[in-house]
Design a protein around this motif. Structure first.
Motif, PDB file in Angstrom:
ATOM      1  N   THR A 148      46.790  41.283  43.182  1.00 40.54           N
ATOM      2  CA  THR A 148      47.092  41.369  42.265  1.00 40.54           C
ATOM      3  C   THR A 148      48.226  40.340  41.357  1.00 40.54           C
ATOM      4  OG1 THR A 148      46.480  43.833  41.657  1.00 40.54           O
ATOM      5  CG2 THR A 148      47.169  42.829  39.306  1.00 40.54           C
ATOM      6  N   GLU A 185      46.253  44.991  48.700  1.00 44.21           N
ATOM      7  CA  GLU A 185      46.083  45.205  47.735  1.00 44.21           C
ATOM      8  C   GLU A 185      46.321  43.873  47.119  1.00 44.21           C
ATOM      9  OE1 GLU A 185      42.985  48.691  46.552  1.00 44.21           O
ATOM     10  OE2 GLU A 185      45.227  48.426  44.816  1.00 44.21           O
ATOM     11  N   GLU A 194      43.133  41.141  40.209  1.00 42.09           N
ATOM     12  CA  GLU A 194      42.702  42.370  40.383  1.00 42.09           C
ATOM     13  C   GLU A 194      42.807  43.581  41.115  1.00 42.09           C
ATOM     14  OE1 GLU A 194      41.336  42.310  36.351  1.00 42.09           O
ATOM     15  OE2 GLU A 194      39.921  41.506  37.159  1.00 42.09           O
ATOM     16  N   SER A 195      43.689  43.736  41.981  1.00 42.21           N
ATOM     17  CA  SER A 195      43.561  44.757  43.364  1.00 42.21           C
ATOM     18  C   SER A 195      42.433  44.162  44.188  1.00 42.21           C
ATOM     19  CB  SER A 195      43.049  46.256  42.712  1.00 42.21           C
ATOM     20  OG  SER A 195      44.590  46.377  41.740  1.00 42.21           O
TER      21      SER A 195
END
Lengths: 362, 336
Positions: free
Chosen positions: A142, A140, A205-206
């Protein structure tokens, strides 16, 4: 050299409908033209045949790229993927990644934007803060990237992210290839000084990236990206961005002969001979499997100085010899190109530092 | 660079040139047959190709050697290309292209009488030979030391001898000038001069690197100061682009690429000399320091044989001659 290949490219260029412009490799976005180039096998032309590539030399690729920029052709849609992401996938990617990307890049179906710079990581690229955290089946990501040219029209984003601890600097970086439509990835335009839109901010974002989209080894991003920059910095676009303007200036000097204009055009032509030779040396070094980082830095620095002087000589030539319709628009086109030339792909100050360091350690 | 083996040997032989006795230095290069490198053995030369000659020219520049090494080779090449013997060049010599108004030729019963006044010929010396290239008359004339009349001699900023050639003699060695020889001569001379400048540029770079590493100020070596490091980088950039220009002139030989190299050389010479002196500080402008041996050569050579401006204009004329960018593209890429 390569007269047959040159003739072929010129025919394609002549048949296409576009207006020659400066910086066409960044500002000339035309997927249909890129597909035409792809049909002739001129994207991924140096990649090995076993990977579906054209198996041709970088010397031949030099002929293709220089003929395209000579014409000011709109090549931005495939330029980055062909120049550096394809070669990087080839060098560091898994077989799966190669199969996924290389044929698609060669068909001009992949438009890549480069997620390198951040607000706090410009010239100091090792300060990248965008984080990738391992989750089930992937990562993930970010963070926020900036100055991401063509993100708004891209199909994929290359993202350099930190997988090591925050202070890991050069050691904790990893490269990813991310679908532009990934949930959590958004793109916001940044207008340039004349209001054109090529820059963007890219927010992650993630954003989930599967494991198979890691490019190369986790934590090996710095070494890989440094090599990639040799491809990014060492191309003909570092000295041919203002070539259409140089030709217009020469035309002015021919219409209305003037000794000083002739001298200035001659001085530029002499520099061009030398820059082109450096390009050839670079292509040969890459053909030998080297990553000529110093030569690439030198070509970029000398090339952008040349492009700047082309604009000054053109301004002079149009004044002394007179300008034809279109000349002054082309001059403006060149003028707005110049400030970015010595920044993008590594600022001149960084190039000088790289060169001085290598000179001192040679 | 052009011949790596020869480069190493040449630097060995020419090291310390600036302190050497010039007669001794000349004898040692003659013993190696270097003044006639690039001239076929069948014509009395030492063999070797243009790459070898360029390597020697660069070495002479790098070591600031006060002898007409490649200049003699160029004169010998003219003689050999014209079917004349090389005897007049035993103590070295030069080739000069003289315009109409400086030379008068008269046929007489005893031969060809040459009356000439050619000002400011570099490397003209009482003991040396001269090869006169006369485009309008279509002749090449070889003249030995005994043929030269009274002349006034001086030196240029690099302390190289410069003399006014004054002649009234009967020439014994005369040949017709092949029309193709003139541009070939101009190209060869431009490339050799560029290589000599490159050699001097290389020396400036190495001396400056040594200095900014050794010299400490503010408690650290000068090179640790970014402004200094970037000055050094700019010097090596000049070295790079000049190297590439000369290599291109060698590999893709033409009057255009040779003059392009010469234009680049002239522009690099000034930049490199300026930065080298700036980074050496006051020490670099003393007689005692070695730097001036190379920087004074760079200043002198910028406009020697032809001026840099002339080379730029000539390249400009060439690329403006065609239509569109045909000539510009052909010159820079060889892509017609």
């Amino acid at each position: 050299m390569q007269q047959g290949l040159r003739a072929e490219i010129r025919a394609v260029v002549a048949a296409a409908d576009f207006e020659a412009r400066c910086d066409s490799w960044m500002r000339g976005f035309d997927p249909a033209f890129s597909r035409k180039i792809a049909e002739h096998g001129w994207i991924g032309m140096t990649w090995p045949v076993r990977n579906g590539g054209g198996g041709r030399s970088n010397e031949e690729r030099l002929v293709v790229t220089e003929e395209l920029l000579r014409a000011g052709a709109p090549v931005a849609a495939h330029w980055t993927a062909d120049r550096q992401i394809g070669p990087s996938v080839l060098r560091h990617g898994t077989d799966d990644l190669r199969e996924e990307f290389l044929p698609a890049i060669m068909r001009a179906e992949v438009v890549v934007c480069l997620g390198l710079s951040e607000t706090e990581a410009g010239s100091d690229l090792a300060a990248v803060r965008t984080r990738a955290v391992q989750v089930e089946g992937g990562w993930e990501i970010t963070g926020a990237k900036i100055w991401t040219t063509a993100a708004h029209v891209a199909t994929h984003a290359y993202v350099l992210a930190r997988t090591g601890p925050p202070e890991s600097r050069h050691d904790g970086l990893t490269e990813f290839l991310v679908d532009i439509g990934t949930p959590g990835l958004s793109v916001r335009p940044i207008r340039d000084l004349v209001g054109d839109h090529h820059f963007n901010e890219m927010i992650l974002e993630s954003a989930f990236v599967p494991d198979r989209r890691v490019l190369g080894a986790v934590g090996n991003g710095w070494t890989q990206v440094t090599e990639q920059l040799a491809f990014e910095r060492g191309g003909v676009e570092r000295y041919l961005s203002t070539y259409p303007l140089l030709v217009a200036a020469a035309e002015a000097g021919r219409r209305s002969p003037d000794r000083a204009v002739t001298e200035r055009i001659g001085a530029l032509a002499a520099r061009l001979v030398s820059l082109r030779r450096m390009s050839l040396e670079l292509a040969r070094a890459i053909d030998r499997g080297e990553a000529p980082t110093r030569l690439a830095a030198e070509l970029k620095l000398l090339g952008t100085l040349f492009e700047k002087d082309v604009v000054e000589v053109a301004r002079y030539a149009f004044d002394v010899c007179g300008a034809e319709p279109g000349d002054l628009a082309l001059l403006d086109d060149g003028l707005i190109t110049i400030p970015s030339g010595s920044i993008r792909g590594g600022a001149s100050e960084i190039m000088r530092t790289v060169i001085a360091r290598q000179e001192a350690s040679a | 660079m052009f011949n790596d083996d020869l480069r190493a040997i040449a630097d060995d032989v020419l090291a310390g040139s600036t302190e050497a006795d010039t007669d001794t230095l000349w004898m040692s290069v003659v013993a190696l047959d270097w003044p006639l490198v690039g001239v076929p053995e069948s014509s009395g030369g030492a063999g070797g190709d243009l790459a070898d000659a360029l390597e020697l020219a660069a070495a002479a520049g790098r070591n600031a050697s006060p002898i007409p090494l490649w200049e003699t080779g160029l004169a010998a090449w003219v003689l050999a290309s014209s079917g004349l013997g090389l005897e007049v060049l035993q103590r070295g010599g030069v080739a000069v292209v003289a315009p109409d108004q400086q030379v008068r030729l008269e046929s007489s019963a005893t031969g060809l009488r040459v009356v000439a006044r050619v000002p400011a010929v570099t490397w003209l010396r009482p003991a040396g030979g001269v090869v006169l290239v006369l485009p309008s008359a279509g002749r090449v004339v070889a003249l030995g030391p005994g043929d030269l009349g009274p002349a006034s001699f001086s030196t240029n900023v690099a302390d190289e001898p410069v003399g006014d050639l004054v002649l009234d003699c009967t020439a014994e060695q005369v040949a017709d000038l092949d029309p193709a020889l003139l541009p070939a001569f101009e190209a060869r001379r431009a490339l050799l001069r560029s290589a000599a400048i490159l050699g001097a540029v290389e020396r400036c770079c190495s001396m400056t690197l040594d200095h900014v590493r050794d010299r400490h100020q503010f408690g650290k070596p000068l090179i640790a100061l970014q402004a200094v490091a970037h000055g050094l980088a700019d010097m090596t950039l000049e070295r790079r682009r000049l190297t590439s220009a000369v290599q291109e002139g060698l590999d893709r030989g033409s009057l255009g690429t040779a003059l392009a190299a010469r234009a680049v050389a002239g522009s690099s010479a000034g930049t490199v000399a300026r930065i080298a002196h700036q980074l050496h500080g006051a020490m670099g402008i003393t007689r005692e320091h070695q730097l001036h041996f190379v920087t004074r050569r760079l200043w002198a050579w910028t406009d020697q044989d032809v001026t840099t401006r002339y080379a730029e204009e000539a390249v400009g004329r060439l690329v403006l001659a065609g239509s569109g960018d045909d000539e510009l593209w052909a010159l820079s890429t060889d892509g017609r």
